[in-house]
Motif scaffolding. Structure first.
Motif, mmCIF file in Angstrom:
data_model
loop_
_atom_site.group_PDB
_atom_site.id
_atom_site.type_symbol
_atom_site.label_atom_id
_atom_site.label_comp_id
_atom_site.label_asym_id
_atom_site.label_seq_id
_atom_site.Cartn_x
_atom_site.Cartn_y
_atom_site.Cartn_z
ATOM 1 N N LEU A 148 -1.273 2.607 -3.296
ATOM 2 C CA LEU A 148 -0.388 1.880 -2.388
ATOM 3 C C LEU A 148 -1.112 0.695 -1.738
ATOM 4 O O LEU A 148 -0.524 -0.375 -1.552
ATOM 5 C CB LEU A 148 0.155 2.813 -1.307
ATOM 6 C CG LEU A 148 1.170 3.864 -1.785
ATOM 7 C CD1 LEU A 148 1.602 4.762 -0.636
ATOM 8 C CD2 LEU A 148 2.392 3.191 -2.408
ATOM 9 N N GLU A 149 -2.375 0.884 -1.413
ATOM 10 C CA GLU A 149 -3.142 -0.232 -0.866
ATOM 11 C C GLU A 149 -3.429 -1.269 -1.941
ATOM 12 O O GLU A 149 -3.452 -2.476 -1.674
ATOM 13 C CB GLU A 149 -4.438 0.264 -0.233
ATOM 14 C CG GLU A 149 -4.254 0.879 1.147
ATOM 15 C CD GLU A 149 -5.582 1.074 1.869
ATOM 16 O OE1 GLU A 149 -6.232 0.066 2.215
ATOM 17 O OE2 GLU A 149 -5.955 2.239 2.076
ATOM 18 N N LYS A 394 -1.807 -2.668 5.824
ATOM 19 C CA LYS A 394 -0.927 -1.583 6.248
ATOM 20 C C LYS A 394 0.113 -1.307 5.181
ATOM 21 O O LYS A 394 0.701 -2.213 4.617
ATOM 22 C CB LYS A 394 -0.247 -1.938 7.568
ATOM 23 C CG LYS A 394 -1.200 -2.016 8.757
ATOM 24 C CD LYS A 394 -0.436 -2.320 10.036
ATOM 25 C CE LYS A 394 -1.386 -2.371 11.234
ATOM 26 N NZ LYS A 394 -0.657 -2.664 12.503
ATOM 27 N N VAL A 395 0.324 -0.040 4.914
ATOM 28 C CA VAL A 395 1.363 0.381 3.967
ATOM 29 C C VAL A 395 2.479 1.000 4.782
ATOM 30 O O VAL A 395 2.280 1.982 5.492
ATOM 31 C CB VAL A 395 0.813 1.394 2.946
ATOM 32 C CG1 VAL A 395 1.910 1.833 1.998
ATOM 33 C CG2 VAL A 395 -0.366 0.821 2.186
ATOM 34 N N ASP A 396 3.681 0.402 4.726
ATOM 35 C CA ASP A 396 4.778 0.904 5.563
ATOM 36 C C ASP A 396 5.409 2.150 4.941
ATOM 37 O O ASP A 396 5.166 2.517 3.786
ATOM 38 C CB ASP A 396 5.813 -0.179 5.834
ATOM 39 C CG ASP A 396 6.415 -0.753 4.555
ATOM 40 O OD1 ASP A 396 6.628 0.008 3.605
ATOM 41 O OD2 ASP A 396 6.682 -1.966 4.516
ATOM 42 N N ALA A 401 7.569 6.041 0.708
ATOM 43 C CA ALA A 401 8.726 6.820 0.263
ATOM 44 C C ALA A 401 9.081 6.552 -1.194
ATOM 45 O O ALA A 401 9.577 7.429 -1.905
ATOM 46 C CB ALA A 401 9.926 6.549 1.169
ATOM 47 N N THR A 402 8.833 5.305 -1.633
ATOM 48 C CA THR A 402 9.189 4.954 -2.998
ATOM 49 C C THR A 402 8.024 5.125 -3.969
ATOM 50 O O THR A 402 8.156 4.844 -5.152
ATOM 51 C CB THR A 402 9.670 3.484 -3.066
ATOM 52 O OG1 THR A 402 8.655 2.636 -2.527
ATOM 53 C CG2 THR A 402 10.953 3.298 -2.245
#
Length: 403
Positions: A148-149, A394-396, A401-402
């Motif tokens: 994700l990062e 930052k990963v929201d 969720a996805t």
């Protein structure tokens, strides 16, 4: 130190490297698969082709990550993103594929950092011309963030790449427009409003007078000629001085005067006639023909600076050089032949008006060059921060969720 949540991994742990094929000249064709060579990674669209049986590991698709393991530092060596047509890979280039789930854009940026690390370790002969083994790349250990990062880092850096690509295109357009303007205005094919009448042809010797002032210890500012940079200090151009220890035999020139290196090797560019703009004074070797405007009521130095930059003297230079003497592969332009060449001039007012219009176009090019340089420096600094984790993204929750 590896940031929290990241891991330290060697490039070989999460990447595979597929080497290209050594296509022989006897296998080249005029149709079939484009053969992707080092020169094509640098933007050349000149391809040889292969019309035989192709192995899957040679095939390169648009967007694939390539790594040139033999090439010139800072130019052809290292990680590249292929933006050309589908083709087959030549030797000295790896196609890079991730072994595990990683963001391909992040991987490309990470390999640029790896390129810098490999280049920085080079020394001696390899300092400029690099030729490394797969292990030199695969054994590089880098910090690897979670996927994700990686995604977030890749999006940020891709935004900078888009801005750089846009600026590069604007710069290319601006340079092309300036070139077209010079071709039109400096030949009289396009006239500025308010100007008419015939242009005249004059010998260089009628427009200029030769400058042969010897240095006599007045200056130690040795300059060399560059097609792009003009007359520039040797320390700035070569990062060192290659001048003689004693400069008294050199020619002394002053700001606004011109110089041309009359001796050059066959097969190399002829160089250019350049005007001293950067410094109040400078010295050049006696291989240069130095000169200045003889009558400022007849000719504008600004106009003729652009005239020479556009290359309108090159045909005549080439002719007198090839007709002159040759020794050990060197071509030499004799001063008498140089000053016998012709230049085309309108009246003085039109010369000054033309020079002003071209200078305005040149200023636009210079501003875009500054913008591009700034974007490239900012991206490099951002890569240093993001790819090492010194600056975290930052990963929201929506992204989590996805995932």
């Amino acid at each position: 130190m590896v940031p929290d949540g990241w891991s330290a991994q060697s490039v070989g742990e999460f990447c595979e490297f597929f080497n290209g094929n050594g296509f022989k000249a006897s296998e080249w064709s005029t149709q079939g698969w484009p053969i992707i060579r080092i020169q094509n990674l640098n933007g050349s669209s000149d391809f040889n082709y292969f019309n035989g049986e192709v192995k899957d590991r040679w095939v390169v698709e648009p967007g694939d990550i390539l790594f040139a393991w033999a090439g010139t530092k800072g130019v052809s060596f290292g990680a590249k993103r292929w933006s050309g047509p589908r083709g087959v890979l030549n030797q000295h280039i790896f196609r890079v594929e991730p072994k595990m789930k990683v963001n391909p854009d992040w991987l490309y940026f990470a390999l640029i950092r790896v390129t810098e690390c490999v280049e920085n370790k080079a020394h001696g002969f390899k300092a400029t011309l690099l030729h490394v083994q797969k292990s030199d790349i695969a054994e590089q250990v880098i910090p690897v963030p979670p996927l994700l990062e990686q995604n977030r880092i890749a999006r940020i850096l891709s935004t900078w790449d888009e801005a750089i690509a846009t600026t590069e295109q604007l710069l290319a357009n601006s340079e092309q427009q300036k070139k077209a303007l010079m071709q039109q205005l400096l030949t009289g094919k396009k006239r500025l409003p308010g100007f008419e009448g015939e242009w005249f042809s004059a010998k260089m010797g009628d427009v200029f007078r030769r400058v042969t002032t010897k240095n006599d210890g007045q200056s130690a500012n040795v300059v060399t000629i560059s097609g792009k940079q003009g007359l520039i200090r040797q320390q700035e151009f070569f990062k060192k001085s290659i001048a003689s220890e004693f400069l008294d035999g050199y020619f002394l020139i002053k700001k606004g005067q011109f110089a041309y290196n009359k001796s050059y090797s066959k097969g190399y560019p002829m160089g250019a006639v350049k005007r001293l703009n950067r410094y109040p004074e400078a010295v050049v070797t006696t291989l240069y023909i130095c000169f200045e405007i003889a009558d400022e009521k007849m000719a504008s130095g600004d106009y003729l600076e652009h005239y020479f930059e556009a290359g309108f003297l090159n045909h005549g230079l080439s002719k007198v050089a090839n007709e002159g003497g040759r020794a050990h592969g060197l071509l030499n332009v004799k001063p008498a032949d140089f000053f016998s060449l012709s230049v085309s001039l309108p009246n003085l007012d039109e010369q000054k008006a033309i020079a002003k219009v071209i200078a305005s176009a040149e200023k636009e090019v210079q501003e875009l060059e500054k913008d591009l340089s700034l974007l490239q420096k900012q991206k490099k600094a951002l890569m240093q921060q993001l790819l090492t984790g010194k600056r975290r993204v930052k990963v929201d929750e929506a992204e989590r969720a996805t995932a």
